[in-house]
Design an enzyme around this catalytic site. Structure first.
Site, PDB file in Angstrom:
ATOM      1  N   ASP A   1       0.872  -1.166   0.000  1.00 48.38           N
ATOM      2  CA  ASP A   1       0.000   0.000   0.000  1.00 48.38           C
ATOM      3  C   ASP A   1       0.918   1.228   0.000  1.00 48.38           C
ATOM      4  O   ASP A   1       2.132   1.119   0.174  1.00 48.38           O
ATOM      5  CB  ASP A   1      -0.953  -0.021   1.200  1.00 48.38           C
ATOM      6  CG  ASP A   1      -2.182   0.854   0.954  1.00 48.38           C
ATOM      7  OD1 ASP A   1      -2.135   1.703   0.043  1.00 48.38           O
ATOM      8  OD2 ASP A   1      -3.186   0.708   1.670  1.00 48.38           O
TER       9      ASP A   1
HETATM   10  C1  BGC Z   1      -5.124   3.237   0.114  1.00 51.82           C
HETATM   11  C2  BGC Z   1      -5.253   2.236  -1.016  1.00 51.82           C
HETATM   12  C3  BGC Z   1      -5.096   2.938  -2.336  1.00 51.82           C
HETATM   13  C4  BGC Z   1      -3.768   3.680  -2.354  1.00 51.82           C
HETATM   14  C5  BGC Z   1      -3.503   4.411  -3.647  1.00 51.82           C
HETATM   15  C6  BGC Z   1      -3.877   4.075  -0.012  1.00 51.82           C
HETATM   16  O1  BGC Z   1      -3.835   5.093   0.944  1.00 51.82           O
HETATM   17  O2  BGC Z   1      -5.119   2.565   1.352  1.00 51.82           O
HETATM   18  O3  BGC Z   1      -6.495   1.594  -0.948  1.00 51.82           O
HETATM   19  O4  BGC Z   1      -5.171   2.019  -3.377  1.00 51.82           O
HETATM   20  O5  BGC Z   1      -3.763   4.621  -1.296  1.00 51.82           O
HETATM   21  O6  BGC Z   1      -4.311   5.506  -3.780  1.00 51.82           O
END
Ligand code: BGC
Length: 751
Positions: free
Chosen positions: A265
């Protein structure tokens, strides 16, 4: 002269051959069938760069990129968010052209359809937008379980049940990937709260992990074959999930057969090296410090050549599948009109009717007093990275008018004014819109009294919004606010006095309290956050053009603290004092309720709920036949015939629960093991549904032996219209217990 000429020709041919060899060497470029050759040709620096995402400007609004290596024909690839649709920036500098995407129903509503085929249809359309807007991977579906009603991202997730969640996610993945683009199932794993989401350590037993929090991922991996998996921000039993070898390599790849890439993530953690070794192939969004760390570790031998090559090979195998690798000439012109239709139909097939006392459907031409700020500020999608930049989200005022209802114009104008003038924070936060919902605007008792006299029916839209980065709270969110409660009471009194009906539409992103007020109203329609066309779907349900067939993918408890995980959620609520209780479970969260999540707890312990798991009404009625069961050592196949015994066409979801003999383990009294939905049945029409359950799927996890085990004995098979409403039963005997051993690698780390 002739000789000379021949010589000249020879030289020319040889020269060309030499040139070809030289240029072939220079132009060694990635192909699907030369991955090993490319791997050999890559420098260490190139290899490392492929393991760390990088900046890019190919796609405004995309969440991240993988790095290009021009020399070897390795393109940059683009990763952008979902899950309710593709999230990219809708407007770009220097062009009038727009790049809006369709806001499809959110995941919780899709799960309420209990219809994987429908989900696949939705994501086939969604995946076309991913492809046609030039994106390679949609960072979706989100599929953490609804452990607690307050998790701020529950709308991005499906259910409290791993089977329903896993089947929905698998269907979602298949639909997207049909388009030749990828998905990233997320957040792997146990990312069930937003408070301290980057650092929280989820402490979960092997059994709860295996049976619940990993089970849905297992199903999605095996049945959907996602290109990528996103490891979560949080820790799991002492280690960041991105650094947990047992999770990413032993279980995900070894036991489940996953062969795509794992990406983190979006953030940098200490110990990038450990993540690489654990089998986390790609660091997103990717920072130079991560490159430096990996490079140093490769040079010192801490990361072996094999480990480096393993991850790079995974990356190359991923890249050759992408549209950017294929030089796909994307149009930037997906058929948004057709997709809006898909979005509306999907919402119609998923909306849940929670209560209906002789009220719905309406005729569609009544005079309606439409209450609630959410009738204008309609919640189509939640906030954060799950937000989609749609061109328009229809609201209930416009949708009900279009269907033919006659709205009380003064009331409608009042809400439009409130909407226009209320001060809300709506700001662009990076790429996501941090959109706070407007608080309810009060209507006085006297005004309600007048409106009751001049309208035929009251419809009150109650809204809730939430999203990434924060969990919800009990007062004014899980529970009604004082204004909402007072208005409901006044509306109930004034309309009922005149023999008129009151309908509530729940336009909410997560479970709310319903037990204390549902007696005040005649009908409740649960739309969740139904996407850009959802208001039309709700209106079509209200007027009977659509017969609702959705069922609850989670339980609605009576009180917040009834959910066992509430004792171990950061936000605790002191019922006796009516205020916020002890704030704990921030650094780490004990999943002390173990496997007793949702209906597994309520049903087994006979705890009364407001609406049970799997519940949902219809405008028609269904009869279930006597089921048939064919069982052997490999599992069983069940069939049951469902007949529409009412007056209008409708669809029914049959839920198959199993009550297993305990063996050596304590087990829930019933667990969902299969489900099926009929087609649209005309009055009097029947359909026979077939459901299969394998022996492995019947097994429970025994921590003492680290194995999945079925017990010998009699298995009750229950066919329900909800977990509480069992319409038919059958049983079979398993003569011999079976076991599937797995490695014990998920527990607490020594660190
Ligand atoms: C979120 C993810 C997301 C990623 C990219 C993160 O903060 O937890 O779900 O895909 O950001 O935007």
């Amino acid at each position: 002269m002739k000789r000379k000429n021949n010589f000249f020709i020879l030289c020319l041919v040889c020269g060309m051959a030499v040139a070809t060899t030289v240029s072939a060497q220079v132009k060694l470029v990635l192909r699907e069938d030369n991955i090993e050759e490319i791997l050999n040709a890559m420098t260490i620096e190139e290899k490392v760069s492929l393991l760390v995402g990088g900046p890019g400007n190919l796609m405004p609004g995309a969440a991240g990129y993988t790095r290009e290596i021009e020399r070897l024909g390795i393109p940059m690839t683009v990763l952008a968010d979902g899950p309710a649709g593709l999230r990219i920036q809708p407007k770009r500098e220097g062009t009038e052209e727009t790049f809006y995407c369709t806001g499809f129903p959110t995941s919780t509503l899709l799960a309420s359809s209990w219809d994987p085929e429908l989900v696949e249809t939705v994501t086939t359309a969604m995946g076309n937008e991913v492809l046609e807007y030039g994106v390679d991977v949609l960072l979706a579906p989100g599929m953490n379980l609804h452990r607690n009603p307050l998790c701020g991202r529950n709308f991005e997730y499906y259910s409290e049940d791993p089977l329903l969640s896993g089947k929905m996610a698998a269907a979602y993945v298949r639909g997207i990937q049909k388009n030749g683009v990828g998905t990233s199932i997320k957040h792997f794993a146990a990312n069930n709260q937003e408070i301290n989401r980057l650092e929280n350590d989820a402490r979960v037993s092997n059994r709860a992990l295996s049976e619940l929090y990993l089970k849905n991922f297992e199903i999605a991996v095996k049945e959907g074959k996602p290109w990528t998996v996103m490891s979560s921000y949080n820790k799991l039993n002492g280690e960041y999930t991105q650094q947990k070898h047992g999770l990413l390599t032993t279980v995900l790849r070894g036991e489940w057969g996953f062969n795509g890439i794992v990406m983190t993530d979006w953030g940098v953690k200490d110990n990038t090296v450990k993540a690489v070794k654990a089998g986390n192939d790609l660091m997103e969004w990717g920072k130079q410090v991560e490159i430096d760390r990996i490079l140093a570790a490769v040079n010192s031998g801490e990361i072996s050549q094999e480990e480096l090559d393993r991850n790079v090979r995974n990356m190359l195998n991923y890249i050759v599948k992408t549209p950017h690798f294929r030089h796909y000439n994307y149009s930037n012109k997906p058929d948004l009109k057709a997709h809006a239709e898909v979005a509306r139909k999907a919402a119609e097939e998923s909306i849940i009717l929670l209560k209906n006392e002789g009220t719905l459907p309406l005729n569609g031409n009544e005079k309606v007093a439409l209450y609630g700020i959410s009738s204008v500020d309609f919640v189509g999608i939640g906030t954060g990275s799950g937000w989609v930049n749609t061109e328009h989200i229809a609201n209930m005022q416009e949708a009900m008018t279009e269907v033919g209802f006659i709205l009380d114009e003064n009331l409608a104008e009042y809400y439009r004014l409130c909407y226009a003038t209320q001060n809300t924070t709506e700001k662009m936060n990076g790429n996501s819109i941090d959109k706070r919902h407007r608080p309810e605007s009060s209507v006085t008792a006297q005004a309600i009294e007048r409106q009751a006299a001049t309208n035929d029916v009251a419809v009150f839209v109650l809204g809730r919004v939430a999203g990434e980065g924060a969990d919800r709270v009990v007062p004014d969110d899980f529970e009604l606010s004082a204004i909402e409660r007072e208005m409901l009471q006044n509306i109930s009194m004034s309309y009922h006095k005149l023999g008129k009906k009151v309908v509530v539409v729940l336009n909410i992103v997560g479970v709310i309290e319903t037990a204390s007020w549902k007696h005040l109203v005649d009908a409740i329609v649960l739309s969740w956050a139904p996407g850009q066309e959802g208001a039309y779907a709700v209106s079509n349900v209200l007027c009977g053009k659509v017969n609702p067939s959705g069922k609850l993918p989670m339980t609605f408890p009576i009180n917040y603290m009834d959910s066992p995980s509430s004792k171990n959620f950061p936000y605790t609520w002191d019922m006796t004092k009516g205020r916020r209780g002890e704030r704990k479970n921030v650094d780490f969260t004990d999943y002390a309720e173990d496997i007793w999540v949702g209906y597994r707890y309520f049903q087994t312990n006979d705890v009364e709920v407001s609406y049970p798991f799997g519940y949902g009404l219809s405008y028609t009625t269904f009869a279930y036949s006597k089921p048939t069961l064919k069982a052997n050592v490999d599992g069983f196949t069940a069939t049951i015939t469902v007949k529409n015994t009412g007056k209008v066409a409708g669809r029914e979801v049959v839920e198959l629960y199993v009550s297993a003999p305990s063996g050596n383990l304590e087990k829930p009294t019933r667990e969902l093991k299969a489900f099926a939905k009929t087609k649209l049945l005309a009055p009097g029409e029947s359909e026979t549904l077939t459901m299969k359950v394998s022996a492995y799927e019947l097994a429970s996890f025994n921590e003492a032996t680290s194995s999945w085990e079925t017990a010998a004995g009699t298995y009750q098979v229950l066919f329900g219209a909800s977990v509480e409403d069992i319409r038919a039963t059958a049983s079979f005997r398993l003569g011999k217990a079976q076991a599937w051993k797995v490695q014990d690698v998920l527990g607490m780390s020594e660190e």
